[in-house]
Enzyme design. Structure first.
Site, PDB file in Angstrom:
ATOM      1  N   LYS A  71      64.227 -17.107   6.162  1.00 15.00           N
ATOM      2  CA  LYS A  71      65.049 -18.082   6.899  1.00 15.00           C
ATOM      3  C   LYS A  71      65.431 -19.280   6.012  1.00 15.00           C
ATOM      4  CE  LYS A  71      63.205 -16.933  11.504  1.00 15.00           C
ATOM      5  NZ  LYS A  71      62.462 -17.485  12.677  1.00 15.00           N
ATOM      6  N   ARG A  78      53.640 -17.196   7.295  1.00 16.46           N
ATOM      7  CA  ARG A  78      53.918 -18.382   8.114  1.00 16.46           C
ATOM      8  C   ARG A  78      52.826 -19.440   7.952  1.00 16.46           C
ATOM      9  NH1 ARG A  78      56.372 -14.977  13.225  1.00 16.46           N
ATOM     10  NH2 ARG A  78      58.575 -15.314  12.749  1.00 16.46           N
ATOM     11  N   GLU A 118      68.955  -4.346  14.472  1.00 17.89           N
ATOM     12  CA  GLU A 118      69.041  -5.478  13.540  1.00 17.89           C
ATOM     13  C   GLU A 118      69.490  -5.032  12.142  1.00 17.89           C
ATOM     14  OE1 GLU A 118      65.668  -8.148  15.888  1.00 17.89           O
ATOM     15  OE2 GLU A 118      65.321  -7.617  13.798  1.00 17.89           O
ATOM     16  N   THR A 177      54.028 -16.539  15.380  1.00 17.76           N
ATOM     17  CA  THR A 177      55.297 -17.288  15.432  1.00 17.76           C
ATOM     18  C   THR A 177      55.094 -18.760  15.080  1.00 17.76           C
ATOM     19  OG1 THR A 177      55.972 -15.804  17.227  1.00 17.76           O
ATOM     20  CG2 THR A 177      57.272 -17.820  16.918  1.00 17.76           C
ATOM     21  N   HIS A 199      61.613 -13.880   9.584  1.00 19.28           N
ATOM     22  CA  HIS A 199      61.830 -13.070  10.788  1.00 19.28           C
ATOM     23  C   HIS A 199      61.443 -11.634  10.457  1.00 19.28           C
ATOM     24  CE1 HIS A 199      63.862 -11.070  14.182  1.00 19.28           C
ATOM     25  NE2 HIS A 199      64.220 -10.167  13.275  1.00 19.28           N
ATOM     26  N   PHE A 242      65.063 -22.653  23.630  1.00 18.14           N
ATOM     27  CA  PHE A 242      65.244 -22.926  22.192  1.00 18.14           C
ATOM     28  C   PHE A 242      66.420 -22.158  21.577  1.00 18.14           C
ATOM     29  CE2 PHE A 242      61.897 -19.650  22.623  1.00 18.14           C
ATOM     30  CZ  PHE A 242      62.431 -18.609  21.856  1.00 18.14           C
TER      31      PHE A 242
HETATM   32  O1  CDP Z   1      59.924 -14.521  15.292  1.00  9.60           O
HETATM   33  P1  CDP Z   1      58.941 -14.003  16.312  1.00  9.60           P
HETATM   34  O2  CDP Z   1      59.208 -12.572  16.738  1.00  9.60           O
HETATM   35  O3  CDP Z   1      57.519 -14.224  15.885  1.00  9.60           O
HETATM   36  O4  CDP Z   1      59.095 -14.924  17.620  1.00  9.60           O
HETATM   37  P2  CDP Z   1      60.121 -14.826  18.856  1.00  9.60           P
HETATM   38  O5  CDP Z   1      59.345 -15.139  20.081  1.00  9.60           O
HETATM   39  O6  CDP Z   1      60.886 -13.555  18.819  1.00  9.60           O
HETATM   40  O7  CDP Z   1      61.115 -16.049  18.615  1.00  9.60           O
HETATM   41  C1  CDP Z   1      62.177 -15.950  17.692  1.00  9.60           C
HETATM   42  C2  CDP Z   1      62.241 -17.224  16.896  1.00  9.60           C
HETATM   43  O8  CDP Z   1      62.571 -18.306  17.782  1.00  9.60           O
HETATM   44  C3  CDP Z   1      60.927 -17.673  16.258  1.00  9.60           C
HETATM   45  O9  CDP Z   1      60.658 -17.038  15.037  1.00  9.60           O
HETATM   46  C4  CDP Z   1      61.151 -19.153  16.077  1.00  9.60           C
HETATM   47  O10 CDP Z   1      61.934 -19.419  14.922  1.00  9.60           O
HETATM   48  C5  CDP Z   1      61.993 -19.511  17.304  1.00  9.60           C
HETATM   49  N1  CDP Z   1      61.188 -20.127  18.379  1.00  9.60           N
HETATM   50  C6  CDP Z   1      61.304 -21.496  18.614  1.00  9.60           C
HETATM   51  O11 CDP Z   1      62.074 -22.179  17.945  1.00  9.60           O
HETATM   52  N2  CDP Z   1      60.553 -22.090  19.616  1.00  9.60           N
HETATM   53  C7  CDP Z   1      59.715 -21.361  20.362  1.00  9.60           C
HETATM   54  N3  CDP Z   1      58.998 -21.956  21.320  1.00  9.60           N
HETATM   55  C8  CDP Z   1      59.581 -19.973  20.133  1.00  9.60           C
HETATM   56  C9  CDP Z   1      60.332 -19.379  19.129  1.00  9.60           C
HETATM   57 MG    MG Z   2      60.920 -11.794  17.687  1.00 10.21          MG
END
Ligand code: CDP
Ligand code: MG
Length: 132
Positions: A11, A101, A125, A90, A114, A59
């Protein structure tokens, strides 16, 4: 041998800090193959399409603005779960030691990487970034 593929993204926060090679090396050292890789800069509309699954989340708008805020590196790797394990949780604060991370994430939104979460999403994707 499995021919499973996943989409991995470095990212903007991590590209900006020149962490692409370090992050690629973590995947490679842990036996993931990087099958393809390219540096791109997507528009907010493209980011909104990519993150469509999150459109109902509070978000979503910030997330799409963020992913389109600077160059990213999109990669195809060869294992979904191994990629996700190496990324960590995450929220970098909750991520295990030595995950990407934990090492490099700044915050829950600027979390450096990601990775697709399922075979079905991985296919979509990869198609989104690598097939015309
Ligand atoms: O990326 P990942 O699959 O771990 O998490 P996700 O639940 O699919 O969320 C996608 C992306 O949204 C995350 O990687 C974060 O960058 C963002 N996010 C955020 O900004 N605030 C949150 N509360 C949860 C996710
Ligand atoms: Mg995700």
């Amino acid at each position: 041998m499995s021919n499973e593929q996943t989409l991995s993204i470095v990212k903007p926060d991590a590209v900006e800090r020149n962490l692409v090679e370090d992050i690629k090396n973590i995947f490679i050292k842990n036996s993931l193959n990087i099958i393809d890789s390219k540096k791109i800069h997507i528009t907010k509309d493209e980011a909104s399409e990519f993150y469509k699954v999150h459109q109902s989340k509070p978000f979503y708008n910030d997330l799409c603005a963020y992913l389109s805020s600077g160059p990213i590196v999109v990669m195809i790797e060869n294992a979904i779960l191994a990629n996700r394990k190496l990324m960590g949780a995450t929220n970098p604060k909750e991520a295990e030691e030595n995950t990407i991370r934990k090492l490099y994430g700044i915050s829950i939104d600027k979390n450096s990487v990601h990775g697709s979460d399922s075979l079905e999403n991985a296919k979509k994707e990869i198609e989104f970034f690598f097939k015309n």
